[in-house]
Design a protein around this motif. Structure first.
Motif, PDB file in Angstrom:
ATOM      1  N   GLU A 417       0.826  -1.211   0.000  1.00 43.72           N
ATOM      2  CA  GLU A 417       0.000   0.000   0.000  1.00 43.72           C
ATOM      3  C   GLU A 417       0.859   1.259   0.000  1.00 43.72           C
ATOM      4  N   PHE A 418       1.964   1.233   0.737  1.00 45.15           N
ATOM      5  CA  PHE A 418       2.873   2.384   0.763  1.00 45.15           C
ATOM      6  C   PHE A 418       3.403   2.672  -0.638  1.00 45.15           C
ATOM      7  N   LEU A 419       3.822   1.633  -1.346  1.00 40.81           N
ATOM      8  CA  LEU A 419       4.356   1.818  -2.700  1.00 40.81           C
ATOM      9  C   LEU A 419       3.265   2.251  -3.673  1.00 40.81           C
ATOM     10  N   ASN A 420       2.083   1.658  -3.528  1.00 42.09           N
ATOM     11  CA  ASN A 420       0.980   2.003  -4.436  1.00 42.09           C
ATOM     12  C   ASN A 420       0.534   3.454  -4.272  1.00 42.09           C
ATOM     13  N   ASN A 421       0.730   3.988  -3.081  1.00 47.58           N
ATOM     14  CA  ASN A 421       0.312   5.367  -2.813  1.00 47.58           C
ATOM     15  C   ASN A 421       1.388   6.395  -3.142  1.00 47.58           C
ATOM     16  N   ASN A 422       2.528   5.945  -3.628  1.00 43.75           N
ATOM     17  CA  ASN A 422       3.626   6.851  -3.983  1.00 43.75           C
ATOM     18  C   ASN A 422       4.016   6.614  -5.432  1.00 43.75           C
ATOM     19  N   ALA A 423       3.652   7.533  -6.284  1.00 42.05           N
ATOM     20  CA  ALA A 423       3.860   7.376  -7.726  1.00 42.05           C
ATOM     21  C   ALA A 423       5.333   7.229  -8.104  1.00 42.05           C
ATOM     22  N   GLN A 424       6.238   7.716  -7.257  1.00 42.84           N
ATOM     23  CA  GLN A 424       7.666   7.635  -7.586  1.00 42.84           C
ATOM     24  C   GLN A 424       8.158   6.199  -7.681  1.00 42.84           C
ATOM     25  N   PHE A 425       7.403   5.248  -7.136  1.00 38.90           N
ATOM     26  CA  PHE A 425       7.842   3.851  -7.139  1.00 38.90           C
ATOM     27  C   PHE A 425       7.187   3.029  -8.251  1.00 38.90           C
ATOM     28  N   ARG A 426       6.438   3.683  -9.137  1.00 39.77           N
ATOM     29  CA  ARG A 426       5.736   2.932 -10.178  1.00 39.77           C
ATOM     30  C   ARG A 426       6.691   2.181 -11.109  1.00 39.77           C
ATOM     31  N   ASP A 427       7.880   2.731 -11.327  1.00 39.37           N
ATOM     32  CA  ASP A 427       8.830   2.083 -12.238  1.00 39.37           C
ATOM     33  C   ASP A 427       9.957   1.391 -11.465  1.00 39.37           C
ATOM     34  N   ALA A 428       9.702   1.023 -10.211  1.00 36.67           N
ATOM     35  CA  ALA A 428      10.741   0.425  -9.368  1.00 36.67           C
ATOM     36  C   ALA A 428      10.646  -1.099  -9.371  1.00 36.67           C
ATOM     37  N   LEU A 429      11.754  -1.723  -9.013  1.00 32.87           N
ATOM     38  CA  LEU A 429      11.798  -3.162  -8.755  1.00 32.87           C
ATOM     39  C   LEU A 429      11.678  -3.355  -7.247  1.00 32.87           C
ATOM     40  N   LEU A 430      10.718  -4.157  -6.812  1.00 35.55           N
ATOM     41  CA  LEU A 430      10.540  -4.458  -5.389  1.00 35.55           C
ATOM     42  C   LEU A 430      11.147  -5.826  -5.086  1.00 35.55           C
ATOM     43  N   ILE A 431      12.075  -5.836  -4.156  1.00 30.72           N
ATOM     44  CA  ILE A 431      12.667  -7.093  -3.682  1.00 30.72           C
ATOM     45  C   ILE A 431      12.230  -7.255  -2.230  1.00 30.72           C
ATOM     46  N   TYR A 432      11.488  -8.307  -1.964  1.00 34.36           N
ATOM     47  CA  TYR A 432      10.936  -8.495  -0.615  1.00 34.36           C
ATOM     48  C   TYR A 432      11.636  -9.682   0.056  1.00 34.36           C
ATOM     49  N   PHE A 433      12.439  -9.393   1.094  1.00 35.49           N
ATOM     50  CA  PHE A 433      13.119 -10.438   1.861  1.00 35.49           C
ATOM     51  C   PHE A 433      12.230 -10.842   3.033  1.00 35.49           C
ATOM     52  N   THR A 434      11.892 -12.119   3.104  1.00 32.35           N
ATOM     53  CA  THR A 434      10.987 -12.599   4.145  1.00 32.35           C
ATOM     54  C   THR A 434      11.164 -14.098   4.342  1.00 32.35           C
ATOM     55  N   PRO A 443      -2.757  -6.721  -1.899  1.00 30.18           N
ATOM     56  CA  PRO A 443      -3.221  -5.914  -3.039  1.00 30.18           C
ATOM     57  C   PRO A 443      -2.259  -6.066  -4.214  1.00 30.18           C
ATOM     58  N   LYS A 444      -2.764  -5.808  -5.413  1.00 26.99           N
ATOM     59  CA  LYS A 444      -1.891  -5.897  -6.577  1.00 26.99           C
ATOM     60  C   LYS A 444      -0.876  -4.751  -6.544  1.00 26.99           C
ATOM     61  N   PRO A 445       0.449  -5.075  -6.554  1.00 27.29           N
ATOM     62  CA  PRO A 445       1.463  -4.012  -6.497  1.00 27.29           C
ATOM     63  C   PRO A 445       1.479  -3.209  -7.794  1.00 27.29           C
ATOM     64  N   CYS A 446       1.682  -1.893  -7.668  1.00 26.81           N
ATOM     65  CA  CYS A 446       1.778  -1.020  -8.837  1.00 26.81           C
ATOM     66  C   CYS A 446       3.229  -0.802  -9.272  1.00 26.81           C
ATOM     67  N   VAL A 447       4.169  -1.523  -8.675  1.00 30.71           N
ATOM     68  CA  VAL A 447       5.571  -1.408  -9.066  1.00 30.71           C
ATOM     69  C   VAL A 447       5.785  -2.123 -10.386  1.00 30.71           C
ATOM     70  N   ASN A 448       6.981  -1.918 -10.968  1.00 23.85           N
ATOM     71  CA  ASN A 448       7.272  -2.514 -12.272  1.00 23.85           C
ATOM     72  C   ASN A 448       7.390  -4.032 -12.172  1.00 23.85           C
ATOM     73  N   ARG A 449       8.188  -4.508 -11.237  1.00 23.97           N
ATOM     74  CA  ARG A 449       8.397  -5.951 -11.041  1.00 23.97           C
ATOM     75  C   ARG A 449       8.530  -6.220  -9.559  1.00 23.97           C
ATOM     76  N   ILE A 450       8.310  -7.476  -9.147  1.00 22.26           N
ATOM     77  CA  ILE A 450       8.488  -7.872  -7.752  1.00 22.26           C
ATOM     78  C   ILE A 450       9.190  -9.219  -7.688  1.00 22.26           C
ATOM     79  N   LEU A 451      10.178  -9.297  -6.807  1.00 22.16           N
ATOM     80  CA  LEU A 451      10.940 -10.527  -6.597  1.00 22.16           C
ATOM     81  C   LEU A 451      10.912 -10.841  -5.108  1.00 22.16           C
TER      82      LEU A 451
END
Length: 476
Positions: A417-434, A443-451
């Motif tokens: 939700e934080f990324l979806n609410n900030n347009a600056q991250f629309r073309d970012a790659l999200l790497i989630y360590f968990t 929710p469906k991420p609005c970032v470019n790609r997610i790993l």
């Protein structure tokens, strides 16, 4: 060169030459020792092939031998040369008896067999000198425990040099409890790091040199760049160098060093195995067979390789520029054109719940910064357990904050939700360590790609529709 083919007699002659050199420092003696050592190395190889451990002997048939009287290391296999070179300082090596020397030869082969040169680089992305030292203790304990087990199984021609590092001596040295024997290097290295062990100021390398009753060794001379006029004897040495698997310590800082070491080790191992008969290969210990099978497994696409691929596909956005014409209205010189923004935007989300290891998180962030270090990038770190705890930007590994905040439950939605609410991250790659254990849906991420990079099994990811690929952190 002596014409006597008896390996024990040759060793005694060489040891007398070493003693003679220590007394008068006659450089002509070094030529004799060097020549005799070439003969000695051939006899060791033949001994291991014809009478004892064939699999070790074929390794030495696949490399050359070299003496280096300026080295403070007893021995090491140089993997940055072809063919690989077994390099030794006979003024140090010949202080041991025959069985101990054979042990040292086999000890160095086992380091290569278990890919320790490459693992040394990969295990220390921050290039901390103290970690390199701890790695050597851990690798020696892993190798020596295995060779000592071979001795117990009947290979009595080998004898461990007094003072060599084992799992037992490692526990005593660092005051560790419940240290298991016969483990791999990573088990011992993690123990040392987790217990915040400091490398002791004592001799490293294979083992301390035997003393001859003259008391403590002197200090190491300031050698600068070794040359033919500089020699290091047992009388000169107070500490031995750690294992040197290349001609230059600077190669440890080379980001490609681990791949070079791994490729050279694989080539050496396969060369040795190819010369052995099917019967000989059948007599190899299981540790040899398993490692040979492991290095020849088809390459798997690990998370770091995926990250490199993903970085290459991230759209970095566009910026306006007066230096280019507007594509839609090329005759309007008053309108700005566009150019591709070359800044790579990466968001690294870290699950800071109680199940996540700080060491895993730090190592992962180091990998990310290393992969993008040669390209202009913008990396934003988000720490989140059940809610976002902290966000900050990093440019180098030193910007990474060591103590993550959180340690509560796990939720992925706050980050999305934080990324979806900030347009600056629309073309970012999200790497989630968990560790993967959290919500069933996001929710469906609005970032470019997610790993998704999972600490443990990649199948542990609880999200039914992850909108990206999930891989294991441990696969690399």
């Amino acid at each position: 060169m002596t014409s006597n083919n008896n390996i024990s007699t040759l060793l005694c002659n060489m040891q007398r030459q070493v003693s003679l050199y220590e007394k008068n420092r006659d450089s002509a003696i070094l030529d004799t020792i060097s020549s005799d050592f070439q003969h000695f190395a051939q006899l060791v190889t033949l001994f291991l092939i014809s009478e004892r451990d064939t699999y070790y002997g074929y390794f030495f048939m696949s490399m050359s031998f070299r003496t280096n009287f300026a080295s403070s290391s007893i021995a090491g296999i140089r993997l940055d040369e072809y063919p690989p070179v077994f390099e030794t300082n006979p003024l140090l090596l010949l202080k041991f008896n025959m069985n101990e020397i054979l042990y040292i030869f086999c000890h160095e082969v086992d380091h290569v067999l278990f890919n320790h040169p490459a693992e040394m680089v990969k295990s220390n992305p921050s290039k901390d000198p103290s970690i390199y030292e701890l790695f050597n203790y851990a690798a020696d304990a892993a190798v020596n425990d295995l060779i000592n087990q071979e001795i117990q199984n009947g290979r009595t021609y080998l004898s461990m040099p007094k003072g060599a590092i084992t799992s037992h001596s490692l526990a005593d040295m660092f005051g560790l409890n419940n240290v298991l024997p016969l483990q791999n290097y990573l088990y011992y290295l993690n123990l040392l790091i987790e217990n915040e062990c400091t490398p002791p100021r004592q001799q490293n390398g294979i083992a301390p040199l035997p003393q001859d009753g003259t008391g403590a060794f002197g200090s190491v001379p300031s050698m600068g760049t070794p040359d033919d006029s500089t020699t290091v004897t047992a009388q000169d040495v107070s500490s031995l160098e750690d294992h040197s698997w290349s001609n230059s310590v600077s190669s440890h800082l080379d980001s490609d060093a681990s791949q070079k070491y791994e490729a050279a080790a694989k080539q050496l191992i396969n060369s040795a195995v190819s010369m052995a008969s099917a019967e000989t290969r059948g007599l190899m210990p299981n540790r040899f067979k398993q490692q040979i099978a492991k290095i020849n497994e088809p390459a798997r696409l690990n998370w770091k390789q995926l990250l490199k691929r993903y970085v290459g596909t991230v759209q970095s956005g566009k910026t306006k520029t007066k230096m280019r014409l507007n594509r839609r209205q090329p005759k309007r010189f008053d309108l700005s054109g566009t150019k591709t923004d070359t800044v790579i935007k990466i968001v690294v989300a870290i699950d800071t719940s109680a199940s996540m290891s700080a060491d895993d998180i730090s190592a992962a962030l180091n990998e990310v910064t290393s992969i993008v270090s040669k390209r202009k990038h913008q990396i934003t770190v988000i720490e989140c357990d059940s809610q976002i705890q902290r966000t900050y930007e990093i440019r180098t590994p030193s910007d990474i904050k060591p103590n993550v905040q959180g340690r509560g439950g796990t939720a992925f939605t706050p980050v999305i939700e934080f990324l979806n609410n900030n347009a600056q991250f629309r073309d970012a790659l999200l790497i989630y360590f968990t560790d993967g254990f959290g919500e069933m849906a996001i929710p469906k991420p609005c970032v470019n790609r997610i790993l998704w990079v999972i600490v443990g099994d990649a199948q542990n990811l609880s999200v039914g529709q992850p909108y990206g690929i999930a891989v294991s952190l441990n696969e690399g």
